[in-house]
Motif scaffolding. Structure first.
Motif, short mmCIF file in Angstrom:
data_model
loop_
_atom_site.label_atom_id
_atom_site.label_comp_id
_atom_site.label_asym_id
_atom_site.label_seq_id
_atom_site.Cartn_x
_atom_site.Cartn_y
_atom_site.Cartn_z
N UNK A 83 -11.08 5.80 50.83
CA UNK A 83 -9.83 6.06 49.90
C UNK A 83 -9.63 7.14 49.27
N UNK A 84 -8.23 7.54 49.29
CA UNK A 84 -7.71 8.79 48.95
C UNK A 84 -6.71 8.69 47.66
N UNK A 85 -6.77 9.65 47.00
CA UNK A 85 -5.82 9.84 45.95
C UNK A 85 -5.44 11.26 45.17
N UNK A 86 -4.64 11.46 44.31
CA UNK A 86 -4.16 12.78 44.12
C UNK A 86 -5.04 13.41 43.00
N UNK A 87 -5.23 14.68 43.27
CA UNK A 87 -6.16 15.24 42.27
C UNK A 87 -5.30 15.94 41.11
N UNK A 88 -5.73 15.75 39.96
CA UNK A 88 -5.15 15.95 38.89
C UNK A 88 -5.18 17.24 38.15
N UNK A 89 -6.20 17.93 38.56
CA UNK A 89 -6.66 19.28 37.86
C UNK A 89 -6.93 20.21 39.21
N UNK A 90 -6.49 21.57 38.74
CA UNK A 90 -6.69 22.64 39.67
C UNK A 90 -6.69 24.00 39.00
N UNK A 91 -7.80 24.62 38.90
CA UNK A 91 -8.99 24.31 39.14
C UNK A 91 -9.66 23.60 38.17
N UNK A 92 -11.00 23.18 38.50
CA UNK A 92 -11.97 22.59 37.67
C UNK A 92 -12.50 23.76 36.72
N UNK A 93 -13.12 23.55 35.69
CA UNK A 93 -13.63 24.35 34.69
C UNK A 93 -15.26 24.48 34.94
N UNK A 94 -15.84 25.47 35.14
CA UNK A 94 -17.11 25.70 35.34
C UNK A 94 -17.75 25.44 33.72
N UNK A 95 -19.05 24.89 33.89
CA UNK A 95 -19.70 24.56 32.68
C UNK A 95 -21.24 25.44 32.82
N UNK A 96 -21.74 25.26 31.51
CA UNK A 96 -23.31 25.89 31.66
C UNK A 96 -24.24 24.77 31.95
N UNK A 97 -23.92 23.67 32.38
CA UNK A 97 -24.78 22.51 32.33
C UNK A 97 -25.38 22.64 33.81
N UNK A 98 -26.86 22.00 33.81
CA UNK A 98 -27.62 21.95 34.96
C UNK A 98 -27.11 21.07 36.10
N UNK A 99 -26.85 21.25 37.16
CA UNK A 99 -26.88 20.19 38.28
C UNK A 99 -28.07 19.50 38.40
N UNK A 100 -28.11 17.96 38.71
CA UNK A 100 -29.15 17.07 38.71
C UNK A 100 -28.88 16.19 39.91
N UNK A 101 -29.99 15.73 40.47
CA UNK A 101 -29.95 14.89 41.48
C UNK A 101 -30.98 13.58 40.87
N UNK A 102 -30.35 12.34 40.98
CA UNK A 102 -31.12 11.33 40.61
C UNK A 102 -31.05 11.00 38.96
N UNK A 103 -30.24 11.81 38.12
CA UNK A 103 -30.22 11.38 37.04
C UNK A 103 -29.01 12.20 36.30
N UNK A 104 -28.08 11.96 35.34
CA UNK A 104 -27.37 12.91 34.61
C UNK A 104 -26.94 12.13 33.29
N UNK A 105 -25.86 11.76 33.16
CA UNK A 105 -25.40 11.18 31.64
C UNK A 105 -25.57 9.84 31.62
N UNK A 106 -25.64 9.32 32.94
CA UNK A 106 -25.66 7.71 33.13
C UNK A 106 -27.16 7.38 32.95
#
Length: 169
Positions: free
Chosen positions: A124-147
């Motif tokens: 599927x494709x769709x329109x992107x709403x934001x350019x650019x994204x805004x950087x965070x100070x959060x750590x990247x995770x694999x296998x877990x996050x906010x869910x």
């Protein structure tokens, strides 16, 4: 935990009951422009909303696996897990349990386009709403996050600071 992989000999095996996940250093993953997230997945259970990859749903981008088997990508200008952000769903039945599936999300901010791929085919494709994204100070995770913790295997996870074409995926 290591398990049999799709690409090469091994893949990371995430188990929701053991709450296994990886934290990665975030500075090199502060991708605010074009981005591609690509990986092989073997899902053991579609039990709840899960995070195979997470950085910031209102920032650089996060992927969730929904109980329906669809994938959702979130990114935005909140600079973390905050509003404003955009959600972009892959559509139903993208992921099934018990087999290896390759997925890729392409955020092409040059053309303001988001694209989900399944096994190298456009889902599927769709329109992107934001350019650019805004950087965070959060750590990247694999296998877990906010869910919730991911329940399955992930192999050959790649994160690019470019919008890969279908032939490159």
């Amino acid at each position: 935990v290591w398990s049999t992989g799709k690409v090469g000999a091994y893949a990371l095996d995430f188990n929701r009951d053991k709450k296994i996940y990886l934290n990665t250093p975030s500075p090199k993953l502060e991708i605010v422009g074009n981005q591609t997230i690509s990986f092989w997945t073997y899902v053991d259970a579609l039990w709840a909303r899960q995070n195979p990859y997470g950085k910031a749903y209102g920032g650089e981008g996060t992927i969730t696996l929904e109980p329906t088997g669809s994938l959702s990508y979130y990114y935005g200008q909140g600079g973390g897990n905050a509003q404003p952000y955009q959600g972009f769903n892959s559509g139903g039945g993208t992921i099934t349990t018990g087999s290896w599936i390759h997925v890729a999300l392409v955020r092409d901010l040059t053309n303001m386009q988001l694209t989900w791929y399944k096994d190298s085919q456009v889902k599927t494709t769709g329109a992107a709403n934001y350019a650019p994204a805004i950087a965070s100070t959060l750590t990247a995770t694999i296998g877990d996050n906010y869910a919730n913790y991911y329940d399955g295997r992930i192999d050959d996870l790649r994160i690019y600071d470019s919008a890969l074409s279908q032939s490159e995926i």
